[in-house]
Design a protein around this motif. Structure first.
Motif, PDB file in Angstrom:
ATOM      1  N   THR A 122       0.815  -1.215   0.000  1.00 11.15           N
ATOM      2  CA  THR A 122       0.000   0.000   0.000  1.00 11.15           C
ATOM      3  C   THR A 122       0.850   1.267   0.000  1.00 11.15           C
ATOM      4  O   THR A 122       0.303   2.369   0.004  1.00 11.15           O
ATOM      5  CB  THR A 122      -0.914   0.017   1.232  1.00 11.15           C
ATOM      6  N   GLY A 123       2.170   1.095   0.024  1.00 12.62           N
ATOM      7  CA  GLY A 123       3.026   2.277   0.027  1.00 12.62           C
ATOM      8  C   GLY A 123       4.404   1.962  -0.517  1.00 12.62           C
ATOM      9  O   GLY A 123       4.833   0.801  -0.542  1.00 12.62           O
ATOM     10  N   ILE A 124       5.075   2.999  -0.973  1.00 12.56           N
ATOM     11  CA  ILE A 124       6.449   2.848  -1.469  1.00 12.56           C
ATOM     12  C   ILE A 124       7.268   4.038  -0.969  1.00 12.56           C
ATOM     13  O   ILE A 124       6.738   5.158  -0.857  1.00 12.56           O
ATOM     14  CB  ILE A 124       6.490   2.761  -3.013  1.00 12.56           C
ATOM     15  N   SER A 125       8.511   3.777  -0.601  1.00 14.84           N
ATOM     16  CA  SER A 125       9.398   4.880  -0.224  1.00 14.84           C
ATOM     17  C   SER A 125      10.793   4.575  -0.751  1.00 14.84           C
ATOM     18  O   SER A 125      11.130   3.422  -1.036  1.00 14.84           O
ATOM     19  CB  SER A 125       9.430   5.087   1.300  1.00 14.84           C
ATOM     20  N   PHE A 126      11.576   5.605  -0.903  1.00 15.21           N
ATOM     21  CA  PHE A 126      12.954   5.427  -1.366  1.00 15.21           C
ATOM     22  C   PHE A 126      13.751   6.669  -1.016  1.00 15.21           C
ATOM     23  O   PHE A 126      13.195   7.699  -0.602  1.00 15.21           O
ATOM     24  CB  PHE A 126      12.994   5.144  -2.881  1.00 15.21           C
ATOM     25  N   LEU A 127      15.061   6.518  -1.170  1.00 14.74           N
ATOM     26  CA  LEU A 127      15.979   7.590  -0.839  1.00 14.74           C
ATOM     27  C   LEU A 127      16.345   8.328  -2.131  1.00 14.74           C
ATOM     28  O   LEU A 127      16.594   7.683  -3.156  1.00 14.74           O
ATOM     29  CB  LEU A 127      17.230   6.967  -0.226  1.00 14.74           C
ATOM     30  N   ILE A 128      16.378   9.649  -2.089  1.00 14.79           N
ATOM     31  CA  ILE A 128      16.938  10.405  -3.215  1.00 14.79           C
ATOM     32  C   ILE A 128      18.419  10.579  -2.904  1.00 14.79           C
ATOM     33  O   ILE A 128      18.798  11.325  -1.999  1.00 14.79           O
ATOM     34  CB  ILE A 128      16.264  11.778  -3.387  1.00 14.79           C
ATOM     35  N   GLY A 129      19.240   9.815  -3.635  1.00 14.88           N
ATOM     36  CA  GLY A 129      20.668   9.831  -3.359  1.00 14.88           C
ATOM     37  C   GLY A 129      21.166   8.440  -3.013  1.00 14.88           C
ATOM     38  O   GLY A 129      20.484   7.440  -3.262  1.00 14.88           O
ATOM     39  N   VAL A 130      22.347   8.372  -2.436  1.00 15.26           N
ATOM     40  CA  VAL A 130      22.996   7.113  -2.066  1.00 15.26           C
ATOM     41  C   VAL A 130      23.287   7.164  -0.571  1.00 15.26           C
ATOM     42  O   VAL A 130      23.869   8.139  -0.084  1.00 15.26           O
ATOM     43  CB  VAL A 130      24.307   6.920  -2.862  1.00 15.26           C
ATOM     44  N   ASP A 131      22.867   6.117   0.139  1.00 13.93           N
ATOM     45  CA  ASP A 131      22.968   6.126   1.603  1.00 13.93           C
ATOM     46  C   ASP A 131      24.396   6.354   2.093  1.00 13.93           C
ATOM     47  O   ASP A 131      25.370   6.120   1.380  1.00 13.93           O
ATOM     48  CB  ASP A 131      22.426   4.813   2.172  1.00 13.93           C
ATOM     49  N   GLU A 132      24.508   6.778   3.328  1.00 14.17           N
ATOM     50  CA  GLU A 132      25.793   7.151   3.926  1.00 14.17           C
ATOM     51  C   GLU A 132      26.812   6.022   3.790  1.00 14.17           C
ATOM     52  O   GLU A 132      27.949   6.254   3.370  1.00 14.17           O
ATOM     53  CB  GLU A 132      25.618   7.497   5.420  1.00 14.17           C
ATOM     54  N   ASP A 133      26.404   4.794   4.141  1.00 17.30           N
ATOM     55  CA  ASP A 133      27.350   3.676   4.138  1.00 17.30           C
ATOM     56  C   ASP A 133      27.979   3.481   2.763  1.00 17.30           C
ATOM     57  O   ASP A 133      29.182   3.292   2.637  1.00 17.30           O
ATOM     58  CB  ASP A 133      26.649   2.375   4.546  1.00 17.30           C
ATOM     59  N   ARG A 134      27.160   3.521   1.735  1.00 19.10           N
ATOM     60  CA  ARG A 134      27.677   3.212   0.409  1.00 19.10           C
ATOM     61  C   ARG A 134      28.548   4.343  -0.134  1.00 19.10           C
ATOM     62  O   ARG A 134      29.328   4.133  -1.061  1.00 19.10           O
ATOM     63  CB  ARG A 134      26.527   2.875  -0.525  1.00 19.10           C
ATOM     64  N   ASN A 135      28.417   5.518   0.450  1.00 20.69           N
ATOM     65  CA  ASN A 135      29.352   6.583   0.098  1.00 20.69           C
ATOM     66  C   ASN A 135      30.759   6.285   0.594  1.00 20.69           C
ATOM     67  O   ASN A 135      31.724   6.863   0.116  1.00 20.69           O
ATOM     68  CB  ASN A 135      28.894   7.922   0.691  1.00 20.69           C
ATOM     69  N   MET A 136      30.853   5.417   1.591  1.00 23.28           N
ATOM     70  CA  MET A 136      32.152   5.178   2.229  1.00 23.28           C
ATOM     71  C   MET A 136      32.659   3.760   1.986  1.00 23.28           C
ATOM     72  O   MET A 136      33.639   3.349   2.582  1.00 23.28           O
ATOM     73  CB  MET A 136      32.044   5.447   3.730  1.00 23.28           C
ATOM     74  N   THR A 137      31.965   3.018   1.131  1.00 28.41           N
ATOM     75  CA  THR A 137      32.401   1.668   0.811  1.00 28.41           C
ATOM     76  C   THR A 137      33.411   1.754  -0.327  1.00 28.41           C
ATOM     77  O   THR A 137      33.599   2.800  -0.920  1.00 28.41           O
ATOM     78  CB  THR A 137      31.178   0.812   0.442  1.00 28.41           C
ATOM     79  N   GLY A 138      34.055   0.639  -0.630  1.00 29.66           N
ATOM     80  CA  GLY A 138      35.106   0.654  -1.636  1.00 29.66           C
ATOM     81  C   GLY A 138      34.586   0.740  -3.057  1.00 29.66           C
ATOM     82  O   GLY A 138      33.448   1.149  -3.290  1.00 29.66           O
TER      83      GLY A 138
END
Lengths: 279, 355
Positions: A122-138
């Motif tokens: 009944t609902g959908i949500s998402f992030l605009i952008g890339v989450d914090e963790d994946r900004n700091m992954t290899g």
């Protein structure tokens, strides 16, 4: 990833064995109980389709402008059920580009969320952008590869959303350019969750053997005005023709997400669900 | 390997025996690997790795490919600057005698090239922590117009146009073009192999080979513990924090960590560098302003300048700014710092441009 594991097999064999047995414990449900959801993206400017370079639009402040570039990341998709529970789609990172550059020609406007447990959502949500963790992954591949030119290499992190264009009202006297690059996941944290409501009474029916499609519309005009007078940061191209990350870009982030807080989903954002096709 | 483990599973009737035999095998494998790929073991006196071996398992062919990339000037826009240009092995992979880095077109950078070693243990990189993962670190110098000045697409086109690179990448990663993922994964194998853990200090604390330190050097250790270790902590000799060590009253040209965090409290703060191999890595500080270690110690003794973000450790209550050091103490510290020089690291032919 798989290839790298093979290369290092002798050294990590024992660790690898442990990991693979962990994975089995959290295996996906049997195939019969999962389905897919296809997302079809459409970029618009108010009521008009987005046409790069050639179409002139009018901002909410009444200023003319054209668009030469419009790119953004959507990630961390979640689907909500009527009982309040939700399913987080793992590894859901998508890059939508009105005009792709670099080695990957895909504009990202048509993508599939797969292995979703069957059910009605009944609902959908998402992030605009890339989450914090994946900004700091290899090193990353696919949508997240720096080859897509959506990664800042100096103060490192992803560009969440990028809009460039021109306006006769631009404060840049030579080229009349506009350039808004959203990023930064520390301070300020310019990530936002959005939860565009489904059409009244609608739900997303995920079934084995069905292929529901959600038509998601993104309105570029929302960079320049928020959902309500209280939530609007009016953008005037004279004083504000460029911003690259940091606190300068926050008014635009709050406009397009309809939220001033990383953790509070915006329900009135630049994204609207235009239609659900439960085929 | 798989066969050997299976055999030991079958052969070992007791659980204890099982554990022992697999531990022994791990140790054997690690030892064999160390001969092939440097820096692939955990030194006994180091904390846990930030970039674990399992994240990019060391492999001889990949390490050697990373080494070729590290020393290849074609990675820069005009083929004049390689990673190794500013990170020289004899200087513990710092840039000897250059206060600021020199990039393509002989452009001058804004900071002193840091020494590259023990990067496996680093949670953040660069003087300001701009990079949070070793694998993505090379993207910064590749694309900085003052350093290698290259675009990613042009760089990858050059690599893909080289038959030998194509052959080596394909042998490791399988068919397909060389993309940034493969480039960064290979290069980081070399970067991660730059482990320096065999200085005289290391051998002494690990009681290896009867190595002992002189009275002056030993007094230096005690001085570091009492006066320096709040920043230069653990046997890595850094706590990886960002601190303003009193170089200037204001930081208009380079605000350091504040450029990344956007926080006024971080103005003038820079990464606490390791003390390892410090005798080899002159000049010193983020802008290379000090030529000698004696000048550095003199700064801490009587050169510290007040500013709003000056580190509390350098403003003792009721005392003058800095860390008071007698002449004898400075001599002892200098003697100790020499023991952190790792000759085997700077002469390891496996890390050299021409092994």
């Amino acid at each position: 990833m798989k290839q790298a594991t093979i290369v290092g097999l002798p050294f990590v064999l024992l660790t690898g064995l442990l990991f693979s047995s962990c994975k089995k414990d959290s295996a996906e449900p049997p195939a019969a109980t999962v389905g897919t959801l296809t997302i079809d993206m459409e970029n618009v400017v108010g009521s008009a389709p987005l046409v790069l370079d050639r179409s002139t639009y009018t901002s909410p402040a009444g200023e003319p402008f054209t668009v030469s570039c419009f790119n953004y990341y959507l990630s961390n998709f979640k689907l909500q059920r009527a009982d309040g529970s939700e399913y987080a789609v793992p590894e859901s990172y998508f890059l939508i580009r009105e005009r792709p550059t670099g080695p990957n020609p895909d504009n990202g406007k048509h993508f599939v969320l797969d292995s979703i447990p069957a059910g009605n959502y009944t609902g959908i949500s998402f992030l605009i952008g890339v989450d914090e963790d994946r900004n700091m992954t290899g090193a990353q591949t696919g949508a997240l590869s720096p080859d897509n030119y959506m990664f800042w290499t100096w103060s490192q992190g992803y560009i969440f959303l990028q809009m460039e264009g021109n306006s006769s009202r631009s404060g840049e006297p030579g080229t009349h350019m506009l350039a808004y690059h959203v990023g930064d996941f520390r301070r300020p944290n310019n990530l936002r969750i959005v939860a565009p409501p489904l059409p009244s009474g609608g739900n997303i029916q995920v079934r084995q053997g069905h292929a529901p499609t959600l038509h998601l519309r993104a309105d570029l005009l929302r960079l320049f005005a928020g959902p309500s007078p209280a939530l609007t940061n009016s953008v005037l191209f004279g004083p504000f023709w460029m911003a690259v990350g940091g606190s300068q870009i926050v008014p635009i982030v709050n406009n397009y997400s309809g939220s001033t807080d990383r953790h509070v989903p915006g329900t009135n954002s630049m994204f609207t669900v235009a239609a659900i096709h439960n085929d | 390997m798989r066969q050997r483990i299976t055999n030991s599973l079958i052969g070992g009737a007791l659980l204890g025996g099982l554990l022992l035999s697999s531990c022994q095998k791990q140790a054997d494998d690690a030892a064999a690997l160390t001969e092939q790929v440097p820096g692939a073991t955990q030194p006994a006196n180091f904390p846990a790795m930030a970039y674990a071996l399992s994240q990019n398992p060391p492999d001889k062919a990949t390490f050697e490919l990373g080494r070729t990339l590290f020393y290849d000037a074609r990675l820069s826009r005009d083929s004049t600057v390689s990673c190794g240009s500013c990170h020289q092995q004899f200087a513990a992979f710092a840039n000897a005698s250059h206060a600021l880095s020199h990039g393509v077109g002989n452009r001058l950078g804004t900071r002193n090239s840091p020494a590259l070693h023990n990067l496996r243990w680093r949670r953040e990189l660069m003087w300001d922590g701009a990079v949070a993962n070793l694998e993505n670190q090379p993207l910064a110098p590749f694309t900085n117009p003052l350093e290698m000045g290259e675009t990613l697409s042009s760089l990858l086109a050059k690599l893909n146009g080289d038959a030998e690179y194509r052959r080596r990448f394909t042998a490791i990663y399988g068919p397909g073009p060389i993309d940034s993922y493969r480039l960064l994964r290979a290069l980081s194998q070399f970067l991660a192999a730059l482990t320096s853990s065999n200085s005289r200090y290391d051998k002494a604390v690990r009681h290896e080979g009867g190595t002992t330190l002189s009275a002056s050097e030993s007094r230096g250790i005690a001085l570091v513990a009492s006066k320096c270790a709040s920043c230069h902590a653990t046997d890595l000799f850094t706590d990886e924090s960002y601190r303003n060590n009193g170089l200037d009253a204001a930081f208009p040209r380079d605000s350091g960590r504040a450029q990344i965090s956007g926080q006024p409290a971080d103005v003038g703060r820079f990464k606490v560098p390791t003390l390892r191999n410090v005798a080899l890595t002159a000049p010193y500080m983020h802008d290379g302003r000090f030529q000698t270690l004696a000048q550095v110690l003199a700064h801490y003794d009587h050169g510290v300048i007040a500013s709003p973000t000056l580190d509390p450790a350098l403003r003792p209550p009721g005392g003058r700014l800095g860390i008071a050091l007698t002449t004898q103490e400075q001599d002892d510290l200098l003697a100790f710092l020499q023991t952190l020089t790792d000759q085997s690291f700077i002469t390891d032919s496996r890390l050299a441009e021409h092994p």
